[in-house]
Design an enzyme around this catalytic site. Structure first.
Site, PDB file in Angstrom:
ATOM      1  N   LYS A  50       0.786  -1.140  -0.124  1.00  0.00           N
ATOM      2  CA  LYS A  50      -0.029   0.120  -0.059  1.00  0.00           C
ATOM      3  C   LYS A  50       0.631   1.257   0.011  1.00  0.00           C
ATOM      4  O   LYS A  50       0.487   2.256  -0.801  1.00  0.00           O
ATOM      5  CB  LYS A  50      -1.005   0.155   1.310  1.00  0.00           C
ATOM      6  CG  LYS A  50      -0.304   0.066   2.592  1.00  0.00           C
ATOM      7  CD  LYS A  50      -1.359   0.175   3.687  1.00  0.00           C
ATOM      8  CE  LYS A  50      -0.730   0.139   5.043  1.00  0.00           C
ATOM      9  NZ  LYS A  50      -0.025   1.559   5.129  1.00  0.00           N
ATOM     10  N   THR A  51       2.062   1.289   0.574  1.00  0.00           N
ATOM     11  CA  THR A  51       2.782   2.323   0.589  1.00  0.00           C
ATOM     12  C   THR A  51       3.474   2.779  -0.564  1.00  0.00           C
ATOM     13  O   THR A  51       3.435   3.867  -1.070  1.00  0.00           O
ATOM     14  CB  THR A  51       3.719   2.257   1.891  1.00  0.00           C
ATOM     15  OG1 THR A  51       3.405   2.118   3.291  1.00  0.00           O
ATOM     16  CG2 THR A  51       4.770   3.575   1.907  1.00  0.00           C
TER      17      THR A  51
ATOM     18  N   GLN B 195      -7.770  -5.148   9.564  1.00  0.00           N
ATOM     19  CA  GLN B 195      -6.668  -4.731  10.526  1.00  0.00           C
ATOM     20  C   GLN B 195      -6.927  -3.873  11.451  1.00  0.00           C
ATOM     21  O   GLN B 195      -6.189  -3.120  12.059  1.00  0.00           O
ATOM     22  CB  GLN B 195      -5.177  -4.550   9.701  1.00  0.00           C
ATOM     23  CG  GLN B 195      -4.828  -5.469   8.787  1.00  0.00           C
ATOM     24  CD  GLN B 195      -3.497  -5.201   8.397  1.00  0.00           C
ATOM     25  OE1 GLN B 195      -2.522  -5.234   9.046  1.00  0.00           O
ATOM     26  NE2 GLN B 195      -3.366  -4.986   6.792  1.00  0.00           N
TER      27      GLN B 195
ATOM     28  N   ARG C  19       1.823 -11.477   9.683  1.00  0.00           N
ATOM     29  CA  ARG C  19       3.137 -10.936  10.305  1.00  0.00           C
ATOM     30  C   ARG C  19       4.188 -12.126   9.455  1.00  0.00           C
ATOM     31  O   ARG C  19       5.313 -11.606   9.501  1.00  0.00           O
ATOM     32  CB  ARG C  19       3.552 -10.708  11.707  1.00  0.00           C
ATOM     33  CG  ARG C  19       2.607  -9.919  12.587  1.00  0.00           C
ATOM     34  CD  ARG C  19       2.652  -8.557  11.760  1.00  0.00           C
ATOM     35  NE  ARG C  19       1.395  -8.442  10.866  1.00  0.00           N
ATOM     36  CZ  ARG C  19       0.952  -7.672   9.782  1.00  0.00           C
ATOM     37  NH1 ARG C  19       2.057  -6.445   9.411  1.00  0.00           N
ATOM     38  NH2 ARG C  19       0.088  -7.616   9.179  1.00  0.00           N
TER      39      ARG C  19
ATOM     40  N   ASP D 141      -3.361   7.641   5.076  1.00  0.00           N
ATOM     41  CA  ASP D 141      -3.102   6.140   5.467  1.00  0.00           C
ATOM     42  C   ASP D 141      -3.614   5.669   6.620  1.00  0.00           C
ATOM     43  O   ASP D 141      -4.219   6.448   7.519  1.00  0.00           O
ATOM     44  CB  ASP D 141      -1.639   5.963   5.349  1.00  0.00           C
ATOM     45  CG  ASP D 141      -1.016   4.716   5.072  1.00  0.00           C
ATOM     46  OD1 ASP D 141      -1.768   3.710   4.801  1.00  0.00           O
ATOM     47  OD2 ASP D 141       0.192   4.436   5.576  1.00  0.00           O
ATOM     48  N   GLU D 142      -3.888   4.273   6.875  1.00  0.00           N
ATOM     49  CA  GLU D 142      -4.099   3.686   7.970  1.00  0.00           C
ATOM     50  C   GLU D 142      -5.570   4.194   8.154  1.00  0.00           C
ATOM     51  O   GLU D 142      -5.826   4.613   9.533  1.00  0.00           O
ATOM     52  CB  GLU D 142      -3.542   3.540   9.086  1.00  0.00           C
ATOM     53  CG  GLU D 142      -2.065   3.078   8.736  1.00  0.00           C
ATOM     54  CD  GLU D 142      -1.910   1.612   8.727  1.00  0.00           C
ATOM     55  OE1 GLU D 142      -2.984   1.062   8.929  1.00  0.00           O
ATOM     56  OE2 GLU D 142      -0.645   1.089   8.391  1.00  0.00           O
TER      57      GLU D 142
END
Length: 761
Positions: A32-33, A250, A602, A219-220
């Site tokens: 995404k970044t 998330q 993770r 973002d987020e």
């Protein structure tokens, strides 16, 4: 080759869609970044947008720095003019220029939690509010929650005007804001809500920033609260060029005010929004992703998506169940040793994740005993935590009193009013007589000019001497409990620490450690116990600083990735927590499931899920079922030493969804299973061994059906320690009945009936 040729199809679609609202649903590890920074570069290089017309908001300074670095590398000249910042720093920048319009001086001060607590404490004193009944932290939390929802003092007071208890909170909130304004100060919540207030009350200021920021990225987005949502909505209102990036799967910070509805309802607020899903994962193997998808698809409140990857299949996800938490820790540490010993795997490639901080203790001890370097992320190691050091300092003083550092540490824990000047006089006397600080306290009558402090010193010395007289009669766990009760340690923590509950859980874990030490050492003494603890806590001398195993809570792991991940304590009532399993609706349980999804994703290569049949919690041995999150995973996806009981059949099997998803173009689905001639039956254990396995008991320990207590919900009962109370809930568990009691003095407690030995009044 263009920089955009390195993106996948969905990432390019997101980069090239520049006009209007865009919801970018970015799954874990989906880049995404990368998509977000390339989109900013595209706006500048291909669309001719001025850098100062772009605003990119994220949550942490680290994330903001990473985003800026990437944009700098992509864009080069002019990139410094882009606003890449956190929510708080963005609002601070705006308020420094315009807060005078709200009646503040532009050189305002920002108060941290300690400053807030000081203000609240003073207000409570003036209002005659007993901080033993309502802690300062409760007021701070209530005020913060109100501000997150953009509820001011006046509206808050109107909402609680018929509730006597909450009305007190409204009065404190009103006074708090007046004091803050008088002091020309803002807290961190004010930074957001005051900016919203500024925009709402000054349209010309809002218009100025709407004209400044033509393109806004957040973002987020799943972690935003209502105040942050409104801030972004106002800024994007004029041009509606808003790109929000996030993953509803998330969203794990509800306790901090995050509202998952912000991302789930984005299309209701912006009906014309384009929605793009980033589902290709660049982090994990198919085996890991299949498990993640199998768990998260049980949530109802989510956007439908499924992670996939082009990576090779990799190792199967392992599930292991052990008789005890000690066996669990032994296995995980042993597996780390084996993997690192084979070569190709470093300590830093391994992470142990758990639900609560108290779980770290066993892993720390095993790692130290094996000489494996480690770090506790998000906190100091177990024996270096303040609350643990405080209790250990009491034990050291009780043991011999020669540790001056320990005595000085606890002389005002809790506060006794023994001032710095008095302590200095005692130190001088000790040096003059060449005796320990504690011995000098015992001779305080001989110290010149000690004054009225002698009474307080004598009380402290008497307390320590009383503990010393009990050492030979109490076991280690009982001694620690006696210390905690006599000094009212819980009240002391709650008076100054917002994490008091977590700290008390750590202290309970210390009691567990002491009880376990007593069980395995026939000659267990306080001195030997302190000696062992001292060896465990001395981790600074461990070699290999550059490569350490990481221990952390699942919340701390968000945003990180590791080659080898161990998720420990996968048991009902621990993870998911007892509170979420017994909540009125499914929202709490679904957040716990999202937390499990975060932990699973993770793992890059290897994932191991573990649990224990028995675990000592709050000083008592408890027995839990395998976590429902494990039971939701199809057996075919797990490498397990024994079958995992299922709580229900999930759509994963019923709907014939693909088992291995390397590339969804085209997505090859397995045919749906044909209906069986025999109906599905729940797992049924056969014979005594099967019953033992369900009950989670060790071999040779016969199954015993739980005995129904002679009391029920609503009955009054008495406890030897907590006194009288009312039974709130009575739940049948594997080997016992779990009873929830609200005690008149001690508050609500959850315990097992056999251990509690409650008597009906």
């Amino acid at each position: 080759m263009s920089i955009y040729d390195t993106l996948n199809q969905e990432q390019r679609e997101a980069v090239f869609h520049t006009e209007g609202p865009l919801l970018l649903l970015a799954g874990a590890g989906s880049g995404k970044t990368r998509a977000l920074t390339h989109r900013i570069a595209y706006l500048i290089q291909e669309m001719g947008v001025n850098p100062w017309n772009i605003l990119a908001i994220t949550f942490t300074n680290k994330a903001a720095e990473e985003m800026r670095d990437r944009v700098d590398r992509l864009v080069g000249f002019g990139a410094e003019q882009i606003w890449v910042a956190t929510f708080h720093s963005t609002c601070l920048r705006i308020l420094r220029r315009h807060i005078d319009l709200l009646g503040y001086d532009n050189h305002f001060t920002i108060y941290d939690r300690d400053d807030q607590k000081t203000v609240i404490k003073d207000i409570c004193k003036r209002f005659g509010i007993d901080n033993k009944q309502v802690k300062e932290q409760e007021f701070i939390h209530a005020i913060s929650t109100a501000k997150d929802r953009l509820i001011g003092p006046v509206e808050y007071q109107m909402n609680v005007r018929y509730d006597f208890t909450r009305k007190k909170f409204g009065d404190v909130y009103q006074e708090y804001q007046e004091v803050m304004k008088k002091n020309n100060a803002l807290d961190f919540d004010d930074l957001i809500c005051k900016t919203v207030e500024l925009f709402r009350s000054n349209p010309e200021v809002l218009l100025n920033y709407q004209e400044r920021f033509h393109y806004i990225s957040v973002d987020e987005y799943q972690d935003t609260n209502h105040a942050q949502f409104e801030l972004v909505r106002l800024l994007a209102q004029r041009r509606r060029n808003l790109c929000v990036v996030g993953d509803d799967d998330q969203s794990i910070y509800k306790f901090r005010g995050a509202d998952i509805r912000n991302i789930l309802d984005f299309e209701k607020v912006y009906p014309e929004a384009k929605v793009i899903k980033l589902e290709q994962n660049y982090r994990s193997t198919p085996n890991v992703l299949d498990v993640a998808n199998a768990v998260i698809r049980n949530n109802r409140g989510r956007k439908e998506k499924a992670l996939w990857t082009r990576k090779e299949e990799g190792e199967s996800v392992r599930f292991r169940q052990f008789d005890s938490a000690y066996d669990e820790a032994d296995y995980i540490v042993g597996d780390i040793q084996e993997r690192t010993g084979r070569g190709g795997c470093k300590y830093g490639d391994c992470a142990v994740l758990y639900r609560t901080n108290a779980q770290s203790r066993l892993f720390e001890e095993r790692l130290v005993s094996e000489g494996i370097p480690y770090d506790v992320v998000g906190g100091v190691n177990f024996y270096s935590r303040k609350e643990i050091k405080d209790v250990l300092a009491y034990l050291k003083t009780i043991d011999n009193g020669q540790d001056d550092v320990a005595v000085k540490r606890i002389i005002n824990i809790p506060k006794r009013g023994i001032g710095a000047s008095t302590i200095a006089k005692v130190e001088d006397y000790a040096q003059m007589r060449d005796i320990s600080f504690y011995d000098a306290l015992r001779e305080a009558d001989n110290i010149m000019d000690i004054g009225k402090a002698i009474t307080k010193i004598d009380a402290f010395v008497t307390l320590i001497q009383s503990f010393r007289s009990k050492v030979e009669f109490l076991n280690l766990g009982e001694l620690i409990q006696d210390v905690l009760e006599k000094i009212n340690f819980r009240d002391y923590l709650e008076d100054f620490d917002e994490d008091a509950q977590d700290r008390m859980e750590n202290v309970e874990e210390l009691k567990n450690k002491a009880a376990a030490f007593q069980e395995v050492h026939d000659d267990a003494t306080l001195s030997l116990f302190l000696e062992e603890v001292a060896l465990v806590s001395d981790i600074d001398q461990v070699e290999g600083v550059g490569s350490r195993v990481l221990l952390m809570t699942l919340h701390s792991a968000k945003g990180l990735e590791f080659s080898n991940v161990y998720m420990a304590g996968m048991e009902d009532d621990l993870f998911p927590s007892y509170q979420s399993l017994n909540a009125e609706d499914d929202s709490a349980l679904e957040e716990e499931r999202r937390l499990a999804y975060v932990g699973i994703t993770r793992a890059k290569e290897n994932l191991t899920l573990t649990c224990a049949r028995s675990r000592r919690i709050h000083g008592e041995m408890q027995y839990h079922q395998v976590s429902r999150f494990v039971r939701e995973i199809p057996d075919a996806l797990l490498d397990s030493t024994e079958p995992v009981p299922k709580i229900r059949q999930v759509a994963w099997e019923d709907e014939g969804v693909e088992r291995r998803a390397y590339d969804p173009r085209p997505k090859a689905k397995l045919p749906a299973k044909k209906p069986s001639a025999k109906p599905n039956k729940p797992f049924i254990a056969q014979g005594i061994e099967g019953l033992n396995r369900i009950a989670g008991v060790s071999k040779g320990m016969p199954y015993q059906a739980p005995v129904m207590p002679d009391y029920g919900v609503g009955d009054r009962v008495s406890h030897t320690k907590y006194g009288q109370g009312t039974v709130l809930a009575l739940q049948k568990d594997v080997r016992d009945y779990k009873v929830t009691v609200h005690f008149d003095q001690a508050g609500q407690k959850i315990m097992f009936a056999t251990f509690a030995k409650l008597k009906k009044c």
